[in-house]
Design a protein around this motif. Structure first.
Motif, PDB file in Angstrom:
ATOM      1  N   ASN A 129     -19.774  54.847  23.540  1.00 48.39           N
ATOM      2  CA  ASN A 129     -18.357  54.526  23.321  1.00 48.39           C
ATOM      3  C   ASN A 129     -17.874  53.291  24.090  1.00 48.39           C
ATOM      4  O   ASN A 129     -17.201  52.435  23.506  1.00 48.39           O
ATOM      5  N   PRO A 130     -18.180  53.148  25.387  1.00 44.78           N
ATOM      6  CA  PRO A 130     -17.723  51.940  26.098  1.00 44.78           C
ATOM      7  C   PRO A 130     -18.226  50.653  25.448  1.00 44.78           C
ATOM      8  O   PRO A 130     -17.454  49.696  25.282  1.00 44.78           O
ATOM      9  N   ALA A 131     -19.485  50.619  25.073  1.00 43.16           N
ATOM     10  CA  ALA A 131     -20.040  49.422  24.430  1.00 43.16           C
ATOM     11  C   ALA A 131     -19.406  49.192  23.066  1.00 43.16           C
ATOM     12  O   ALA A 131     -19.231  48.046  22.634  1.00 43.16           O
ATOM     13  N   GLU A 132     -19.055  50.276  22.378  1.00 45.03           N
ATOM     14  CA  GLU A 132     -18.396  50.166  21.075  1.00 45.03           C
ATOM     15  C   GLU A 132     -17.038  49.486  21.225  1.00 45.03           C
ATOM     16  O   GLU A 132     -16.660  48.618  20.430  1.00 45.03           O
ATOM     17  N   ILE A 133     -16.277  49.872  22.250  1.00 45.56           N
ATOM     18  CA  ILE A 133     -14.963  49.270  22.497  1.00 45.56           C
ATOM     19  C   ILE A 133     -15.102  47.776  22.767  1.00 45.56           C
ATOM     20  O   ILE A 133     -14.383  46.945  22.204  1.00 45.56           O
ATOM     21  N   ILE A 134     -16.035  47.438  23.639  1.00 46.36           N
ATOM     22  CA  ILE A 134     -16.245  46.036  23.995  1.00 46.36           C
ATOM     23  C   ILE A 134     -16.644  45.231  22.767  1.00 46.36           C
ATOM     24  O   ILE A 134     -16.146  44.114  22.545  1.00 46.36           O
ATOM     25  N   MET A 135     -17.533  45.769  21.948  1.00 46.78           N
ATOM     26  CA  MET A 135     -17.970  45.065  20.740  1.00 46.78           C
ATOM     27  C   MET A 135     -16.796  44.787  19.805  1.00 46.78           C
ATOM     28  O   MET A 135     -16.609  43.667  19.331  1.00 46.78           O
ATOM     29  N   VAL A 136     -15.983  45.819  19.564  1.00 44.16           N
ATOM     30  CA  VAL A 136     -14.842  45.669  18.656  1.00 44.16           C
ATOM     31  C   VAL A 136     -13.838  44.655  19.206  1.00 44.16           C
ATOM     32  O   VAL A 136     -13.310  43.816  18.466  1.00 44.16           O
ATOM     33  N   ARG A 137     -13.575  44.710  20.503  1.00 45.68           N
ATOM     34  CA  ARG A 137     -12.606  43.782  21.094  1.00 45.68           C
ATOM     35  C   ARG A 137     -13.112  42.350  21.080  1.00 45.68           C
ATOM     36  O   ARG A 137     -12.350  41.410  20.814  1.00 45.68           O
ATOM     37  N   LEU A 138     -14.374  42.155  21.383  1.00 45.24           N
ATOM     38  CA  LEU A 138     -14.941  40.809  21.352  1.00 45.24           C
ATOM     39  C   LEU A 138     -14.892  40.233  19.943  1.00 45.24           C
ATOM     40  O   LEU A 138     -14.612  39.051  19.743  1.00 45.24           O
ATOM     41  N   GLN A 139     -15.179  41.071  18.955  1.00 41.81           N
ATOM     42  CA  GLN A 139     -15.193  40.603  17.577  1.00 41.81           C
ATOM     43  C   GLN A 139     -13.790  40.331  17.048  1.00 41.81           C
ATOM     44  O   GLN A 139     -13.583  39.412  16.247  1.00 41.81           O
ATOM     45  N   GLY A 140     -12.821  41.136  17.475  1.00 46.24           N
ATOM     46  CA  GLY A 140     -11.476  41.012  16.939  1.00 46.24           C
ATOM     47  C   GLY A 140     -10.574  40.057  17.695  1.00 46.24           C
ATOM     48  O   GLY A 140      -9.469  39.760  17.243  1.00 46.24           O
ATOM     49  N   ASP A 141     -11.034  39.544  18.837  1.00 50.52           N
ATOM     50  CA  ASP A 141     -10.155  38.780  19.716  1.00 50.52           C
ATOM     51  C   ASP A 141      -9.623  37.506  19.068  1.00 50.52           C
ATOM     52  O   ASP A 141      -8.430  37.208  19.139  1.00 50.52           O
ATOM     53  N   PHE A 142     -10.489  36.727  18.421  1.00 50.62           N
ATOM     54  CA  PHE A 142     -10.067  35.447  17.880  1.00 50.62           C
ATOM     55  C   PHE A 142      -9.234  35.582  16.609  1.00 50.62           C
ATOM     56  O   PHE A 142      -8.699  34.595  16.109  1.00 50.62           O
ATOM     57  N   ALA A 143      -9.129  36.802  16.093  1.00 53.47           N
ATOM     58  CA  ALA A 143      -8.258  37.034  14.941  1.00 53.47           C
ATOM     59  C   ALA A 143      -6.814  37.233  15.381  1.00 53.47           C
ATOM     60  O   ALA A 143      -5.903  37.256  14.557  1.00 53.47           O
ATOM     61  N   LYS A 144      -6.609  37.375  16.701  1.00 53.12           N
ATOM     62  CA  LYS A 144      -5.264  37.593  17.247  1.00 53.12           C
ATOM     63  C   LYS A 144      -4.599  36.258  17.596  1.00 53.12           C
ATOM     64  O   LYS A 144      -5.284  35.249  17.792  1.00 53.12           O
ATOM     65  N   PRO A 145      -3.264  36.249  17.707  1.00 55.34           N
ATOM     66  CA  PRO A 145      -2.581  35.053  18.212  1.00 55.34           C
ATOM     67  C   PRO A 145      -3.070  34.749  19.630  1.00 55.34           C
ATOM     68  O   PRO A 145      -3.419  35.660  20.382  1.00 55.34           O
ATOM     69  N   GLU A 147      -1.715  34.147  22.428  1.00 57.58           N
ATOM     70  CA  GLU A 147      -1.061  34.826  23.554  1.00 57.58           C
ATOM     71  C   GLU A 147      -1.447  36.296  23.686  1.00 57.58           C
ATOM     72  O   GLU A 147      -1.195  36.920  24.720  1.00 57.58           O
ATOM     73  N   LYS A 148      -2.060  36.859  22.637  1.00 59.45           N
ATOM     74  CA  LYS A 148      -2.439  38.267  22.671  1.00 59.45           C
ATOM     75  C   LYS A 148      -3.942  38.484  22.872  1.00 59.45           C
ATOM     76  O   LYS A 148      -4.405  39.611  22.894  1.00 59.45           O
ATOM     77  N   ARG A 149      -4.681  37.409  23.008  1.00 61.67           N
ATOM     78  CA  ARG A 149      -6.129  37.528  23.154  1.00 61.67           C
ATOM     79  C   ARG A 149      -6.514  38.021  24.544  1.00 61.67           C
ATOM     80  O   ARG A 149      -5.856  37.732  25.542  1.00 61.67           O
ATOM     81  N   LEU A 150      -7.613  38.772  24.600  1.00 62.15           N
ATOM     82  CA  LEU A 150      -8.119  39.303  25.866  1.00 62.15           C
ATOM     83  C   LEU A 150      -9.029  38.307  26.572  1.00 62.15           C
ATOM     84  O   LEU A 150      -9.189  38.345  27.790  1.00 62.15           O
ATOM     85  N   ASN A 151      -9.679  37.443  25.778  1.00 63.32           N
ATOM     86  CA  ASN A 151     -10.528  36.367  26.315  1.00 63.32           C
ATOM     87  C   ASN A 151     -11.635  36.870  27.237  1.00 63.32           C
ATOM     88  O   ASN A 151     -11.851  36.329  28.330  1.00 63.32           O
ATOM     89  N   TYR A 152     -12.332  37.921  26.820  1.00 61.22           N
ATOM     90  CA  TYR A 152     -13.502  38.364  27.578  1.00 61.22           C
ATOM     91  C   TYR A 152     -14.588  37.292  27.466  1.00 61.22           C
ATOM     92  O   TYR A 152     -14.854  36.756  26.391  1.00 61.22           O
ATOM     93  N   LYS A 153     -15.257  37.004  28.582  1.00 57.00           N
ATOM     94  CA  LYS A 153     -16.329  36.011  28.578  1.00 57.00           C
ATOM     95  C   LYS A 153     -17.581  36.539  27.884  1.00 57.00           C
ATOM     96  O   LYS A 153     -18.277  35.812  27.177  1.00 57.00           O
ATOM     97  N   ASN A 154     -17.890  37.797  28.112  1.00 58.70           N
ATOM     98  CA  ASN A 154     -19.051  38.438  27.521  1.00 58.70           C
ATOM     99  C   ASN A 154     -18.875  39.948  27.648  1.00 58.70           C
ATOM    100  O   ASN A 154     -17.826  40.418  28.133  1.00 58.70           O
ATOM    101  N   CYS A 155     -19.872  40.700  27.247  1.00 54.92           N
ATOM    102  CA  CYS A 155     -19.742  42.160  27.237  1.00 54.92           C
ATOM    103  C   CYS A 155     -19.554  42.739  28.646  1.00 54.92           C
ATOM    104  O   CYS A 155     -18.769  43.674  28.843  1.00 54.92           O
ATOM    105  N   PHE A 156     -20.239  42.167  29.636  1.00 50.47           N
ATOM    106  CA  PHE A 156     -20.140  42.700  30.992  1.00 50.47           C
ATOM    107  C   PHE A 156     -18.780  42.369  31.617  1.00 50.47           C
ATOM    108  O   PHE A 156     -18.180  43.200  32.296  1.00 50.47           O
ATOM    109  N   ASP A 157     -18.296  41.159  31.352  1.00 53.55           N
ATOM    110  CA  ASP A 157     -16.966  40.774  31.824  1.00 53.55           C
ATOM    111  C   ASP A 157     -15.913  41.688  31.209  1.00 53.55           C
ATOM    112  O   ASP A 157     -14.991  42.137  31.899  1.00 53.55           O
ATOM    113  N   GLY A 158     -16.069  41.976  29.929  1.00 53.68           N
ATOM    114  CA  GLY A 158     -15.134  42.867  29.251  1.00 53.68           C
ATOM    115  C   GLY A 158     -15.143  44.263  29.840  1.00 53.68           C
ATOM    116  O   GLY A 158     -14.092  44.887  30.037  1.00 53.68           O
TER     117      GLY A 158
END
Length: 301
Positions: A129-145, A147-158
């Motif tokens: 589950n933790p890796a699933e969350i990180i994967m989804v957030r990394l993939q969906g981040d650039f689809a956001k405006p 100002e709303k992006r999380l900007n994780y550097k990589n999976c471990f940073d996330g």
């Protein structure tokens, strides 16, 4: 040594050769990682369709290339690798162990295979589950405006930032839908592959080769896409949310039903099938080849 004794000795050796050692538990994780790396752009598009306002697969791909270049199609790939080497590694291992527990042999009935797949999915869905969350957030981040992006550097940073900024409990965000989806996925994908493969091998038209592996995995991919679509959509929407109180499954269902109707559960089916179908085929073809290589290295072939 007499001829009789020699014959018996040869027979013992032949029998020993026929009994294969168990395959390494990590083969499934490696096969899934290879497959997911190849199909990552399709998985990225599927997540963005489910979590954003994008309407069509091709339009979403063009938007990604326009805003982030071709390299943008591989956004969040480190999260994909983390997910496959946790969730997928665990599910293949747990599936093999579960088949032993329920007594699902070579020609086991479909319900036993589905039961073993469900058991494996429940375990793997929780562990991954933790890796699933990180994967989804990394993939969906650039689809956001921006100002709303999380900007994780990589999976471990996330992962570290999630724990630091949202607390350890954030690692369980969406665990219910994710475990439910994992149960459905493994019961439909792994179990149906074994079932279709066994049924095809009973016919005079197939041998245990790449053709039967391809046919069985194609059928398994279609079954799995349809069965898993509702839980997959809910999982992506819940995990992609980052605000407080936004991870309620009931709240997400109500809002989605109100704004989009019941067919929201199958939103992104085509890109999901387009991604899962080649992924399923690649996973099983790669896994079968890894097993062949293992047999060759051991001298079992």
């Amino acid at each position: 040594m007499s001829e009789s004794a020699t014959t018996k000795a040869v027979g013992v050796v032949d029998t020993a050769k026929k009994v294969k050692k168990p395959y390494p538990f990590w083969l499934g994780g490696v096969a899934a990682t290879i497959a997911a790396s190849i199909t990552h752009p399709l998985d990225l598009t599927k997540v963005r369709l489910q979590a954003s306002g994008d309407k069509r697969m091709i339009q979403s791909i063009k938007k990604t290339v326009r805003t982030a270049g071709v390299r943008g199609l591989f956004d969040g790939i480190s999260g994909t690798w983390m997910r496959q080497m946790s969730y997928s590694l665990c599910r293949f291992w747990a599936y093999d162990e579960s088949k032993k527990i329920v007594g699902a042999g070579k020609n086991a009935p479909a319900w036993k295979l589905a039961l073993a797949g469900s058991m494996a999915g429940g375990i793997a869905g929780f562990v991954g589950n933790p890796a699933e969350i990180i994967m989804v957030r990394l993939q969906g981040d650039f689809a956001k405006p921006p100002e709303k992006r999380l900007n994780y550097k990589n999976c471990f940073d996330g992962l570290f930032r999630m724990v630091r900024e949202e607390g350890v409990s954030s690692l369980a965000r969406g665990v219910g839908p994710n475990v439910f989806r994992a149960i459905l996925m493994n019961a439909s994908q792994l179990a149906s592959y074994d079932y279709f493969k066994a049924e095809l091998l009973k016919t005079p038209y197939f041998d245990d080769n790449i053709y039967v592996h391809f046919t069985a995995s194609f059928a398994a991919g279609t079954v799995a896409t349809t069965v898993c679509s509702p839980a997959d959509v809910l999982k992506s929407r819940i995990m992609n949310a980052s605000g407080p109180g936004s991870n309620s499954t009931i709240a997400v269902i109500r809002q989605s039903l109100k704004s989009e109707g019941p067919m929201f559960m199958f939103k992104g089916w085509l890109p999901a099938w387009s991604r899962l179908q080649p992924t399923t085929i690649l996973i099983f073809l790669t896994l079968e080849q890894l097993k062949n290589i293992t047999d060759w290295v051991r001298g079992d072939r």
